[in-house]
Each structure stands twice: as structure tokens, then as C-alpha cells.
Design a protein around this motif. Structure first.
Motif, PDB file in Angstrom:
ATOM      1  N   UNK A   1      -2.762   8.344   1.180  1.00  0.00           N
ATOM      2  CA  UNK A   1      -2.748   8.972   2.505  1.00  0.00           C
ATOM      3  C   UNK A   1      -1.991   8.079   3.505  1.00  0.00           C
ATOM      4  N   UNK A   2      -2.021   6.775   3.270  1.00  0.00           N
ATOM      5  CA  UNK A   2      -1.215   5.871   4.086  1.00  0.00           C
ATOM      6  C   UNK A   2       0.267   6.266   3.929  1.00  0.00           C
ATOM      7  N   UNK A   3       0.671   6.451   2.669  1.00  0.00           N
ATOM      8  CA  UNK A   3       2.053   6.851   2.386  1.00  0.00           C
ATOM      9  C   UNK A   3       2.371   8.212   3.019  1.00  0.00           C
ATOM     10  N   UNK A   4       1.447   9.158   2.877  1.00  0.00           N
ATOM     11  CA  UNK A   4       1.693  10.497   3.439  1.00  0.00           C
ATOM     12  C   UNK A   4       1.761  10.442   4.967  1.00  0.00           C
ATOM     13  N   UNK A   5       1.030   9.505   5.570  1.00  0.00           N
ATOM     14  CA  UNK A   5       1.079   9.366   7.028  1.00  0.00           C
ATOM     15  C   UNK A   5       2.428   8.802   7.455  1.00  0.00           C
ATOM     16  N   UNK A   6       2.972   7.868   6.642  1.00  0.00           N
ATOM     17  CA  UNK A   6       4.320   7.362   6.929  1.00  0.00           C
ATOM     18  C   UNK A   6       5.325   8.514   6.841  1.00  0.00           C
TER      19      UNK A   6
ATOM     20  N   UNK B   1       0.840  -1.201   0.000  1.00  0.00           N
ATOM     21  CA  UNK B   1       0.000   0.000   0.000  1.00  0.00           C
ATOM     22  C   UNK B   1       0.881   1.258   0.000  1.00  0.00           C
ATOM     23  N   UNK B   2       1.931   1.244   0.841  1.00  0.00           N
ATOM     24  CA  UNK B   2       2.823   2.416   0.916  1.00  0.00           C
ATOM     25  C   UNK B   2       3.515   2.644  -0.435  1.00  0.00           C
ATOM     26  N   UNK B   3       3.901   1.535  -1.093  1.00  0.00           N
ATOM     27  CA  UNK B   3       4.585   1.668  -2.390  1.00  0.00           C
ATOM     28  C   UNK B   3       3.645   2.241  -3.454  1.00  0.00           C
ATOM     29  N   UNK B   4       2.397   1.739  -3.470  1.00  0.00           N
ATOM     30  CA  UNK B   4       1.423   2.289  -4.443  1.00  0.00           C
ATOM     31  C   UNK B   4       1.186   3.768  -4.132  1.00  0.00           C
ATOM     32  N   UNK B   5       1.130   4.092  -2.834  1.00  0.00           N
ATOM     33  CA  UNK B   5       0.907   5.488  -2.441  1.00  0.00           C
ATOM     34  C   UNK B   5       2.036   6.390  -2.914  1.00  0.00           C
ATOM     35  N   UNK B   6       3.266   5.897  -2.782  1.00  0.00           N
ATOM     36  CA  UNK B   6       4.415   6.712  -3.212  1.00  0.00           C
ATOM     37  C   UNK B   6       4.361   6.922  -4.732  1.00  0.00           C
ATOM     38  N   UNK B   7       3.978   5.862  -5.471  1.00  0.00           N
ATOM     39  CA  UNK B   7       3.894   5.987  -6.932  1.00  0.00           C
ATOM     40  C   UNK B   7       2.853   7.050  -7.295  1.00  0.00           C
ATOM     41  N   UNK B   8       1.691   6.999  -6.659  1.00  0.00           N
ATOM     42  CA  UNK B   8       0.661   8.012  -6.933  1.00  0.00           C
ATOM     43  C   UNK B   8       1.202   9.397  -6.588  1.00  0.00           C
ATOM     44  N   UNK B   9       1.923   9.484  -5.460  1.00  0.00           N
ATOM     45  CA  UNK B   9       2.423  10.802  -5.031  1.00  0.00           C
ATOM     46  C   UNK B   9       3.415  11.388  -6.043  1.00  0.00           C
ATOM     47  N   UNK B  10       4.435  10.612  -6.416  1.00  0.00           N
ATOM     48  CA  UNK B  10       5.450  11.202  -7.312  1.00  0.00           C
ATOM     49  C   UNK B  10       4.860  11.498  -8.687  1.00  0.00           C
ATOM     50  N   UNK B  11       3.855  10.742  -9.112  1.00  0.00           N
ATOM     51  CA  UNK B  11       3.257  10.987 -10.418  1.00  0.00           C
ATOM     52  C   UNK B  11       2.292  12.152 -10.432  1.00  0.00           C
ATOM     53  N   UNK B  12       1.618  12.422  -9.319  1.00  0.00           N
ATOM     54  CA  UNK B  12       0.537  13.412  -9.342  1.00  0.00           C
ATOM     55  C   UNK B  12       0.744  14.625  -8.446  1.00  0.00           C
TER      56      UNK B  12
END
Ligand code: HEC
Length: 253
Positions: free
Chosen positions: A209-214, A37-48
Motif C-alpha cells: 500500500x506504500x507503493x500504491x500510495x506513491x 519498502x516501495x521496492x518490495x511493494x512493487x515486487x508484490x504488485x507485479x507478481x500478484x
């Protein structure tokens, strides 16, 4: 005894008050052990998001190590600029220009889940709705007259927020105690305008948001494993001290 109970009750009071704080925001159960989940979150973050919002208090390499991304994948898939793996997660957007374009410069988001709370960010990212009176054609129910365009609108689709008179009478909105503005609304999605279904989109935002919380609390993972080690140590130490006590007292009894 009465005093102790009173003191305990006083100590718990702030928890109750804060607890009721974000009650009307949608809840997110952050799970920092869910690496995919954190990895998918990071991918969404850097792309968007990274184009506008830096995460300048975190470094790429530390992040990748914590969430289980191999360095090669990090270099190839998650760093698009000339930056090195050891660099901080920043972007090249000039703050002054950005302030001109959006009315406010997009803030750094390293600590936003600490400041606003993960529930707020989770609700915010799913609460953009069409509003033709705004410069970007959208408004947000938890951030009135927001300066940010709905950058994930291509995934979610066009969201409308129209309450009928009956729904309004039902008092569907509530006041956010942090910002003092009304939250909530009567959403509906225009079919066929987004790449993801409502469920998939919720999942995307969950991961993001999981990634952003990390990112806002990178030491949490370490503290958790450290906590377990400390408990194991104390457990073993107990046996040694107990054996020692037996040894000292054996001739006295
Ligand atoms: C085109 C630039 C742009 C992009 C891309 C963008 N944002 Fe924003 N964002 C902004 C601006 C500008 C603001 C400030 C809005 C305001 O103060 O009115 C903002 C505000 C925010 C806030 C509120 C911060 C606060 O506490 O005030 C959050 C959270 C946020 N953005 C998250 C995201 C996320 C997550 C993404 C990626 C999915 C993203 N943004 C992509 C421009 C952008």
C-alpha cells in the motif's frame, strides 16, 4: 478579531469532518522515502495484482527511477511481458472477458489510494474472510460481496470472521462514512494455512500500500525536495535583500 477567529474556525471545519471520516479503518503511516519498502511493494504488485489491475497512468521507467530500481533489474525482474521500460504499466486482460469472469472488470488502480484513501486499501487487503456462499469462497468486511478473489490468501492463510453473541452486543462493527457499509469483525486465522505470520503479512501489505500510495501521487517526492530547495533559496535571498536595504538606507539615518 472575533471575525478572524470565526473565519479560521470555519476554514478548519471541513478538515475536522474529513478527519473523522476514516477513523475506524486501520491506519497506515505512508513513508514515500522508504525506498526498500516501495521496492518490495512493487515486487508484490507485479507478481500478484498486475495480471488483473493495470496502473496505466504510470510508466515503468519513471516508477523505477523514483523508487531507486536500476533499469537492468527493472527489465529482468519486474517486467514479465513484452513491454518496454518506457511503457505504461498495463496488462493484457480483455475488459469484457474480465467482467464475465468476476462480475465487474478489475479497475485500474493508479489512483485508488487517492479515491478510497490509503487506510481503506490497507484495511481492505487484510479483511478478506472465508464465506462459502460467495463464488470465490471469500467475502470482505470493507467491500461487501466483493468480486475479487483473495489473491494473497496463500500468504495470509484462511481468515475467519465469527463474532460471538457477546462481541456482537459490544457492537464491534461501525459504519464506513464513505460507503455506508459496516466495517470490522472478529477475525481469527486458521493456523498453518498461510506462508507468512500475521505480522509478516501486515508488513507485506504495508509495503504494497506504500507503493500504491506513491503510484497515486508520484510527484510528492519531487515536491518535497523542491520545497526544501525553495526554502534554502528564500533564506539566501533574504541576506541579499537585507544587505541591499542597508545600502539604500545608510545615508538617510
Ligand atoms: C484475478 C483478478 C484480480 C487480481 C489478481 C487482483 N484483483 Fe483486485 N479486484 C479484482 C476485481 C474483479 C475487483 C472488483 C471487485 C468488485 O467491484 O466487486 C477488484 C477490486 C480491487 C480493489 C477495489 C477497487 C475499488 O475501488 O473498487 C482494490 C483496492 C484491489 N482490487 C486491489 C488489488 C491488489 C492490491 C491486488 C494484488 C494483491 C489485486 N487487487 C489483485 C480482481 C483482481
Amino acid at each position: 478579531m472575533k471575525k478572524i477567529i470565526l473565519t479560521l474556525a470555519m476554514a478548519l471545519l471541513p478538515a475536522l469532518v474529513f478527519g473523522s471520516g476514516g477513523a475506524h479503518l486501520d491506519k497506515i503511516n505512508v513513508d514515500l522515502n522508504n525506498q526498500s519498502s516501495l521496492q518490495r511493494g512493487m515486487t508484490t504488485y507485479v507478481n500478484n495484482c498486475l495480471g488483473c489491475h493495470s496502473l496505466q497512468y504510470q510508466r515503468y521507467l519513471r516508477t523505477a527511477e523514483d523508487i531507486g530500481v536500476p533499469t537492468e533489474l527493472l527489465k529482468g525482474n519486474l517486467i514479465f511481458s513484452e513491454q518496454k521500460v518506457g511503457d505504461k504499466i498495463t496488462n493484457a486482460m480483455p475488459a469484457a472477458d474480465a467482467a464475465n469472469w468476476f462480475g465487474t472488470a478489475p479497475p485500474d488502480l493508479t489512483l485508488v489510494t487517492k479515491l478510497r484513501g490509503s487506510d481503506w486499501v490497507y484495511t481492505y487487503l487484510r479483511s478478506f474472510y472465508q464465506d462459502d456462499s460467495r463464488p470465490w469462497g471469500v467475502n470482505n468486511s470493507v467491500f461487501k460481496d466483493v468480486g475479487m478473489p483473495n489473491v494473497l490468501g496463500y500468504l495470509q492463510g484462511v481468515q475467519l470472521n465469527h463474532c460471538s453473541e457477546a462481541e456482537l452486543a459490544d457492537n464491534i462493527t461501525e459504519i464506513d462514512p464513505l460507503t455506508g457499509i459496516e466495517i470490522g469483525g472478529c477475525y481469527s486465522l486458521v493456523e498453518g494455512t498461510g506462508e507468512q505470520s500475521a505480522k509478516q503479512f501486515d508488513r507485506t501489505i504495508y509495503d504494497l500500500v506504500n507503493f500504491m500510495s506513491y503510484i497515486g501521487a508520484p510527484h510528492t517526492l519531487q515536491s518535497q525536495s523542491m520545497g526544501v530547495n525553495v526554502l534554502i533559496f528564500l533564506f539566501l535571498f533574504f541576506f541579499f535583500t537585507y544587505a541591499l536595504k542597508k545600502e539604500y538606507w545608510k545615508d538617510i539615518h
